[in-house]
Enzyme design. Structure first.
Site, PDB file in Angstrom:
ATOM      1  N   SER A   1      46.262  40.969 -46.651  1.00  8.37           N
ATOM      2  CA  SER A   1      45.327  40.560 -47.807  1.00  8.37           C
ATOM      3  C   SER A   1      45.740  40.779 -49.010  1.00  8.37           C
ATOM      4  O   SER A   1      45.010  41.110 -49.744  1.00  8.37           O
ATOM      5  CB  SER A   1      44.082  42.396 -47.067  1.00  8.37           C
ATOM      6  OG  SER A   1      44.899  43.335 -46.584  1.00  8.37           O
TER       7      SER A   1
ATOM      8  N   ASP B   1      43.298  50.574 -54.143  1.00  5.81           N
ATOM      9  CA  ASP B   1      42.812  51.226 -53.463  1.00  5.81           C
ATOM     10  C   ASP B   1      43.634  51.785 -52.369  1.00  5.81           C
ATOM     11  O   ASP B   1      44.461  52.027 -52.309  1.00  5.81           O
ATOM     12  CB  ASP B   1      41.423  50.027 -52.493  1.00  5.81           C
ATOM     13  CG  ASP B   1      42.242  48.725 -51.907  1.00  5.81           C
ATOM     14  OD1 ASP B   1      43.115  48.988 -51.696  1.00  5.81           O
ATOM     15  OD2 ASP B   1      41.678  48.090 -51.223  1.00  5.81           O
TER      16      ASP B   1
ATOM     17  N   HIS C   1      46.036  48.781 -50.941  1.00  3.63           N
ATOM     18  CA  HIS C   1      47.028  47.594 -52.258  1.00  3.63           C
ATOM     19  C   HIS C   1      47.270  48.164 -53.586  1.00  3.63           C
ATOM     20  O   HIS C   1      46.398  49.605 -54.108  1.00  3.63           O
ATOM     21  CB  HIS C   1      45.739  46.804 -51.974  1.00  3.63           C
ATOM     22  CG  HIS C   1      45.073  46.488 -51.302  1.00  3.63           C
ATOM     23  ND1 HIS C   1      44.009  46.077 -50.307  1.00  3.63           N
ATOM     24  CD2 HIS C   1      46.046  44.971 -49.730  1.00  3.63           C
ATOM     25  CE1 HIS C   1      43.742  45.698 -49.181  1.00  3.63           C
ATOM     26  NE2 HIS C   1      44.575  44.722 -48.514  1.00  3.63           N
TER      27      HIS C   1
END
Length: 354
Positions: free
Chosen positions: A37, A319, A322
């Site tokens: 991600s 977040d 990340h």
């Protein structure tokens, strides 16, 4: 080798009718991206997965809005692509025909080196499957000999391993930690990692950029579990053997795979430097997410249409897991033309020019 590789690439795009003047301005023909991600740009969007970022406020600062990037804007590989003179690399789920001419991004949120990693999120594309998708791309481009010739000059960026800890070893519903200690698990991971990179080499890859795992004990989701809100040294220590093994693996592959070249991006050292010198880099919020809920805004990650912090440039973390675009750009620039404190034995710019 360089001339034949460049010629091979042009031969491939001629077959597809894709010759473009812009390609001659780039320092490499294309970049192929594999990982999780941190660099995913939409491959999970259309699959049944709990690991998605195709909704606001993700992409709030990205031209075009939410794309599947787990960031308010750019990821690290977006910055690297632009530095190489390439356009932003499309997600495999969207790329076809002439969209593939500058490369493809196969990265998938929740993916890991191990196929079992990230199963809590249901749909994801493990690294092994990402390599299979790359094989499909080669089949779509041209015959294998042409592809092998041109791939020698392309950059292969691989950033994987974080989920094998966060969404495997550290998860209570996995028995991994009962079967392996930290060093044994790192040995298991890097043994498979070496085989996977060798597969890419056998498919034609020669120029590899390998990103290490960062200081995961300092991300908001881990900070939120801490009694005093400080980094978990236990988690940071847990991943040290993986990074050490990865560096040793790169040395071994360099010795045993003819004509291969590697650049190692030391994400852990980059984060250590950033946290220690945050203000000098322009950051003032180092221990909580810009978007999220609970302690350190890390107990529940960024929800759809949640209002994020207005001063995103000041935040290190976007977040629970990340970094912000500002950090991604900083790290991408350091990886591209930084010194050996952060990327070695050569940086990406030097690797591209070989």
């Amino acid at each position: 080798m360089a001339d034949s590789a460049a010629g091979g690439f042009l031969a491939v795009v001629v077959v597809l009718g894709l010759v473009s003047p812009a390609i001659r301005c780039a320092s490499v023909p294309a970049m192929f991206i594999f990982g999780d991600s941190l660099i995913d740009n939409g491959n999970n969007n259309n699959m049944p997965s709990l690991a998605k970022a195709n909704y606001l406020p993700y992409g709030i600062d990205f031209n075009g809005g939410p794309s599947g990037r787990f960031s308010n804007g750019y990821t690290m590989v977006d910055t690297i692509a632009e530095s190489l003179g390439l356009p932003l690399i499309p997600a495999h789920s969207e790329a076809s025909g002439d969209q593939m001419r500058y490369g493809v991004n196969y990265a998938s949120a929740a993916a890991g080196i191990l196929d079992d990693t990230g199963r809590n999120f249901v749909g994801r594309i493990p690294f092994n499957e990402q390599i299979k998708n790359f094989e499909t791309t080669l089949d779509q481009m041209s015959d294998n000999q042409l592809a092998a010739d041109e791939l020698a000059k392309c950059i292969f960026f691989v950033g994987v391993g974080s989920n094998d800890y966060l969404n495997n070893y550290l998860m209570p519903n996995y028995d991994t930690k009962n079967r392996y200690n930290g060093q044994q698990y790192a040995d298991l991971l890097v043994h498979q990692y070496s085989q996977q990179l060798s597969r890419l080499y056998n498919l034609g890859a020669r120029k590899f950029v390998i990103a290490g795992v960062g200081l995961m004990g300092c991300i908001p989701s881990i900070l939120a579990q801490s009694r005093d809100g400080t980094c978990s040294q236990q988690v940071n220590q847990l991943v040290l053997p993986f990074n050490a093994n990865t560096k040793a693996m790169i040395n071994n592959l360099s010795d045993n795979l003819p004509a291969s070249r590697f650049a190692y991006v030391d994400i852990a050292t980059m984060f250590q430097d950033l946290l220690a010198n945050a203000r000098s880099y322009g950051f003032s919020v180092v221990n909580r997410g810009c978007c999220g809920i609970g302690r350190n805004r890390g107990q529940i990650t960024c929800l759809p249409f949640q209002t994020p912090c207005p001063d995103r440039r000041r935040y290190i973390f976007w977040d629970a897991y990340h970094p912000t675009e500002a950090v991604n750009v900083l790290f991408g620039q350091s990886a591209f033309n930084g010194n050996t404190d952060f990327v070695y034995p050569i940086n990406i710019q030097q690797l591209a020019n070989l």
